[in-house]
Motif scaffolding. Structure first.
Motif, PDB file in Angstrom:
ATOM      1  N   VAL A 189     -29.129 -55.583  27.514  1.00 56.52           N
ATOM      2  CA  VAL A 189     -30.095 -55.041  28.452  1.00 56.52           C
ATOM      3  C   VAL A 189     -31.387 -55.850  28.317  1.00 56.52           C
ATOM      4  O   VAL A 189     -31.928 -55.988  27.231  1.00 56.52           O
ATOM      5  CB  VAL A 189     -30.365 -53.543  28.160  1.00 56.52           C
ATOM      6  N   LYS A 190     -31.867 -56.364  29.435  1.00 60.08           N
ATOM      7  CA  LYS A 190     -33.073 -57.191  29.389  1.00 60.08           C
ATOM      8  C   LYS A 190     -34.333 -56.352  29.226  1.00 60.08           C
ATOM      9  O   LYS A 190     -35.284 -56.771  28.585  1.00 60.08           O
ATOM     10  CB  LYS A 190     -33.183 -58.037  30.662  1.00 60.08           C
ATOM     11  N   ASN A 191     -34.357 -55.159  29.813  1.00 64.54           N
ATOM     12  CA  ASN A 191     -35.562 -54.339  29.787  1.00 64.54           C
ATOM     13  C   ASN A 191     -35.201 -52.908  29.361  1.00 64.54           C
ATOM     14  O   ASN A 191     -34.988 -52.036  30.203  1.00 64.54           O
ATOM     15  CB  ASN A 191     -36.216 -54.347  31.171  1.00 64.54           C
ATOM     16  N   PRO A 192     -35.145 -52.640  28.044  1.00 62.68           N
ATOM     17  CA  PRO A 192     -34.752 -51.308  27.572  1.00 62.68           C
ATOM     18  C   PRO A 192     -35.705 -50.197  28.001  1.00 62.68           C
ATOM     19  O   PRO A 192     -35.277 -49.068  28.231  1.00 62.68           O
ATOM     20  CB  PRO A 192     -34.743 -51.433  26.054  1.00 62.68           C
ATOM     21  N   GLU A 193     -37.006 -50.517  28.170  1.00 60.12           N
ATOM     22  CA  GLU A 193     -37.968 -49.487  28.592  1.00 60.12           C
ATOM     23  C   GLU A 193     -37.643 -48.983  29.993  1.00 60.12           C
ATOM     24  O   GLU A 193     -37.733 -47.795  30.274  1.00 60.12           O
ATOM     25  CB  GLU A 193     -39.403 -50.022  28.539  1.00 60.12           C
ATOM     26  N   ALA A 194     -37.254 -49.898  30.877  1.00 60.38           N
ATOM     27  CA  ALA A 194     -36.902 -49.513  32.245  1.00 60.38           C
ATOM     28  C   ALA A 194     -35.662 -48.625  32.242  1.00 60.38           C
ATOM     29  O   ALA A 194     -35.574 -47.662  33.008  1.00 60.38           O
ATOM     30  CB  ALA A 194     -36.667 -50.752  33.102  1.00 60.38           C
ATOM     31  N   VAL A 195     -34.731 -48.926  31.365  1.00 72.04           N
ATOM     32  CA  VAL A 195     -33.516 -48.109  31.265  1.00 72.04           C
ATOM     33  C   VAL A 195     -33.878 -46.693  30.811  1.00 72.04           C
ATOM     34  O   VAL A 195     -33.381 -45.711  31.359  1.00 72.04           O
ATOM     35  CB  VAL A 195     -32.501 -48.756  30.284  1.00 72.04           C
ATOM     36  N   GLU A 196     -34.778 -46.594  29.838  1.00 72.70           N
ATOM     37  CA  GLU A 196     -35.219 -45.275  29.356  1.00 72.70           C
ATOM     38  C   GLU A 196     -35.915 -44.496  30.463  1.00 72.70           C
ATOM     39  O   GLU A 196     -35.665 -43.302  30.638  1.00 72.70           O
ATOM     40  CB  GLU A 196     -36.165 -45.422  28.159  1.00 72.70           C
ATOM     41  N   ARG A 197     -36.793 -45.153  31.214  1.00 72.27           N
ATOM     42  CA  ARG A 197     -37.502 -44.468  32.307  1.00 72.27           C
ATOM     43  C   ARG A 197     -36.513 -43.959  33.346  1.00 72.27           C
ATOM     44  O   ARG A 197     -36.615 -42.832  33.833  1.00 72.27           O
ATOM     45  CB  ARG A 197     -38.514 -45.409  32.957  1.00 72.27           C
ATOM     46  N   LYS A 198     -35.547 -44.798  33.693  1.00 74.09           N
ATOM     47  CA  LYS A 198     -34.555 -44.419  34.694  1.00 74.09           C
ATOM     48  C   LYS A 198     -33.717 -43.235  34.207  1.00 74.09           C
ATOM     49  O   LYS A 198     -33.423 -42.307  34.960  1.00 74.09           O
ATOM     50  CB  LYS A 198     -33.648 -45.620  34.991  1.00 74.09           C
ATOM     51  N   LYS A 199     -33.378 -43.253  32.936  1.00 74.06           N
ATOM     52  CA  LYS A 199     -32.582 -42.173  32.343  1.00 74.06           C
ATOM     53  C   LYS A 199     -33.356 -40.847  32.372  1.00 74.06           C
ATOM     54  O   LYS A 199     -32.814 -39.803  32.745  1.00 74.06           O
ATOM     55  CB  LYS A 199     -32.238 -42.555  30.899  1.00 74.06           C
ATOM     56  N   LYS A 200     -34.645 -40.901  31.999  1.00 72.79           N
ATOM     57  CA  LYS A 200     -35.469 -39.691  32.006  1.00 72.79           C
ATOM     58  C   LYS A 200     -35.642 -39.160  33.424  1.00 72.79           C
ATOM     59  O   LYS A 200     -35.618 -37.954  33.656  1.00 72.79           O
ATOM     60  CB  LYS A 200     -36.826 -39.965  31.362  1.00 72.79           C
ATOM     61  N   LYS A 201     -35.832 -40.078  34.384  1.00 71.61           N
ATOM     62  CA  LYS A 201     -35.986 -39.671  35.785  1.00 71.61           C
ATOM     63  C   LYS A 201     -34.716 -38.972  36.271  1.00 71.61           C
ATOM     64  O   LYS A 201     -34.780 -37.946  36.951  1.00 71.61           O
ATOM     65  CB  LYS A 201     -36.293 -40.897  36.638  1.00 71.61           C
ATOM     66  N   GLN A 202     -33.562 -39.511  35.896  1.00 73.60           N
ATOM     67  CA  GLN A 202     -32.287 -38.910  36.287  1.00 73.60           C
ATOM     68  C   GLN A 202     -32.127 -37.517  35.681  1.00 73.60           C
ATOM     69  O   GLN A 202     -31.681 -36.589  36.349  1.00 73.60           O
ATOM     70  CB  GLN A 202     -31.131 -39.817  35.847  1.00 73.60           C
ATOM     71  N   GLU A 203     -32.541 -37.369  34.417  1.00 73.94           N
ATOM     72  CA  GLU A 203     -32.461 -36.056  33.761  1.00 73.94           C
ATOM     73  C   GLU A 203     -33.362 -35.046  34.458  1.00 73.94           C
ATOM     74  O   GLU A 203     -32.979 -33.896  34.649  1.00 73.94           O
ATOM     75  CB  GLU A 203     -32.838 -36.181  32.279  1.00 73.94           C
ATOM     76  N   GLU A 204     -34.570 -35.478  34.837  1.00 70.71           N
ATOM     77  CA  GLU A 204     -35.493 -34.600  35.553  1.00 70.71           C
ATOM     78  C   GLU A 204     -34.901 -34.171  36.894  1.00 70.71           C
ATOM     79  O   GLU A 204     -35.005 -33.011  37.276  1.00 70.71           O
ATOM     80  CB  GLU A 204     -36.841 -35.302  35.778  1.00 70.71           C
ATOM     81  N   MET A 205     -34.279 -35.115  37.597  1.00 68.32           N
ATOM     82  CA  MET A 205     -33.663 -34.788  38.886  1.00 68.32           C
ATOM     83  C   MET A 205     -32.541 -33.772  38.689  1.00 68.32           C
ATOM     84  O   MET A 205     -32.400 -32.834  39.475  1.00 68.32           O
ATOM     85  CB  MET A 205     -33.140 -36.059  39.560  1.00 68.32           C
ATOM     86  N   ASN A 206     -31.747 -33.952  37.632  1.00 69.27           N
ATOM     87  CA  ASN A 206     -30.663 -33.010  37.359  1.00 69.27           C
ATOM     88  C   ASN A 206     -31.213 -31.618  37.042  1.00 69.27           C
ATOM     89  O   ASN A 206     -30.660 -30.610  37.474  1.00 69.27           O
ATOM     90  CB  ASN A 206     -29.796 -33.501  36.202  1.00 69.27           C
ATOM     91  N   LYS A 207     -32.312 -31.569  36.281  1.00 66.34           N
ATOM     92  CA  LYS A 207     -32.942 -30.284  35.952  1.00 66.34           C
ATOM     93  C   LYS A 207     -33.426 -29.595  37.212  1.00 66.34           C
ATOM     94  O   LYS A 207     -33.198 -28.397  37.401  1.00 66.34           O
ATOM     95  CB  LYS A 207     -34.137 -30.522  35.025  1.00 66.34           C
ATOM     96  N   GLN A 208     -34.110 -30.342  38.082  1.00 68.26           N
ATOM     97  CA  GLN A 208     -34.618 -29.785  39.329  1.00 68.26           C
ATOM     98  C   GLN A 208     -33.474 -29.282  40.196  1.00 68.26           C
ATOM     99  O   GLN A 208     -33.575 -28.237  40.821  1.00 68.26           O
ATOM    100  CB  GLN A 208     -35.428 -30.836  40.098  1.00 68.26           C
ATOM    101  N   GLU A 209     -32.388 -30.023  40.214  1.00 68.36           N
ATOM    102  CA  GLU A 209     -31.223 -29.641  41.013  1.00 68.36           C
ATOM    103  C   GLU A 209     -30.641 -28.323  40.516  1.00 68.36           C
ATOM    104  O   GLU A 209     -30.251 -27.463  41.303  1.00 68.36           O
ATOM    105  CB  GLU A 209     -30.184 -30.745  40.940  1.00 68.36           C
ATOM    106  N   MET A 210     -30.601 -28.142  39.203  1.00 76.91           N
ATOM    107  CA  MET A 210     -30.075 -26.902  38.628  1.00 76.91           C
ATOM    108  C   MET A 210     -30.984 -25.724  38.962  1.00 76.91           C
ATOM    109  O   MET A 210     -30.509 -24.624  39.242  1.00 76.91           O
ATOM    110  CB  MET A 210     -29.936 -27.034  37.105  1.00 76.91           C
ATOM    111  N   ILE A 211     -32.291 -25.961  38.967  1.00 75.89           N
ATOM    112  CA  ILE A 211     -33.248 -24.896  39.253  1.00 75.89           C
ATOM    113  C   ILE A 211     -33.205 -24.503  40.718  1.00 75.89           C
ATOM    114  O   ILE A 211     -33.228 -23.321  41.064  1.00 75.89           O
ATOM    115  CB  ILE A 211     -34.684 -25.340  38.858  1.00 75.89           C
ATOM    116  N   THR A 212     -33.103 -25.474  41.613  1.00 76.51           N
ATOM    117  CA  THR A 212     -33.188 -25.208  43.050  1.00 76.51           C
ATOM    118  C   THR A 212     -31.836 -24.968  43.711  1.00 76.51           C
ATOM    119  O   THR A 212     -31.775 -24.765  44.910  1.00 76.51           O
ATOM    120  CB  THR A 212     -33.889 -26.370  43.765  1.00 76.51           C
ATOM    121  N   SER A 213     -30.745 -24.976  42.955  1.00 76.99           N
ATOM    122  CA  SER A 213     -29.437 -24.779  43.576  1.00 76.99           C
ATOM    123  C   SER A 213     -29.335 -23.346  44.106  1.00 76.99           C
ATOM    124  O   SER A 213     -29.852 -22.414  43.511  1.00 76.99           O
ATOM    125  CB  SER A 213     -28.318 -25.072  42.588  1.00 76.99           C
ATOM    126  N   PRO A 214     -28.674 -23.161  45.249  1.00 78.15           N
ATOM    127  CA  PRO A 214     -28.621 -21.847  45.900  1.00 78.15           C
ATOM    128  C   PRO A 214     -27.929 -20.766  45.052  1.00 78.15           C
ATOM    129  O   PRO A 214     -28.269 -19.595  45.146  1.00 78.15           O
ATOM    130  CB  PRO A 214     -27.852 -22.096  47.187  1.00 78.15           C
TER     131      PRO A 214
END
Length: 90
Positions: free
Chosen positions: A52-77
């Motif tokens: 991996v050339k840029n490990p920090e970018a991978v970490e940011r992307k991973k955290k963003k994905q986790e946040e999206m998953n959390k939001q999806e669980m909260i807002t699911s019907p």
């Protein structure tokens, strides 16, 4: 013959020329455990980011994905109730 071997082994120690002075004393068990844990963590990170050339970018992307998953669980019907499955008691 056994005495000769012991004698020659004893003769070998002085030829080290003070190499025994360079020996680092063994750290106490707690320090050793901490050092081993740090080394293991470092190896884990190196393995995770191998190639991996840029490990920090991978970490940011991973955290963003986790946040999206959390939001999806909260807002699911269904309120996160396992995909709308219902219990049947009977």
């Amino acid at each position: 013959m056994g005495a000769t071997q012991t004698q020659s082994m004893g003769m070998c120690l002085p030829c080290l020329g003070g190499a025994g002075d360079d020996v680092v004393p063994t750290p106490d068990p707690e320090t050793r455990r901490r050092q081993l844990a740090e080394a293991a963590e470092k190896r884990q990170k190196e393995t995770t980011y191998r190639g991996v050339k840029n490990p920090e970018a991978v970490e940011r992307k991973k955290k963003k994905q986790e946040e999206m998953n959390k939001q999806e669980m909260i807002t699911s019907p269904s309120g996160g109730g396992g995909g709308g499955l219902k219990w049947q008691v009977g």
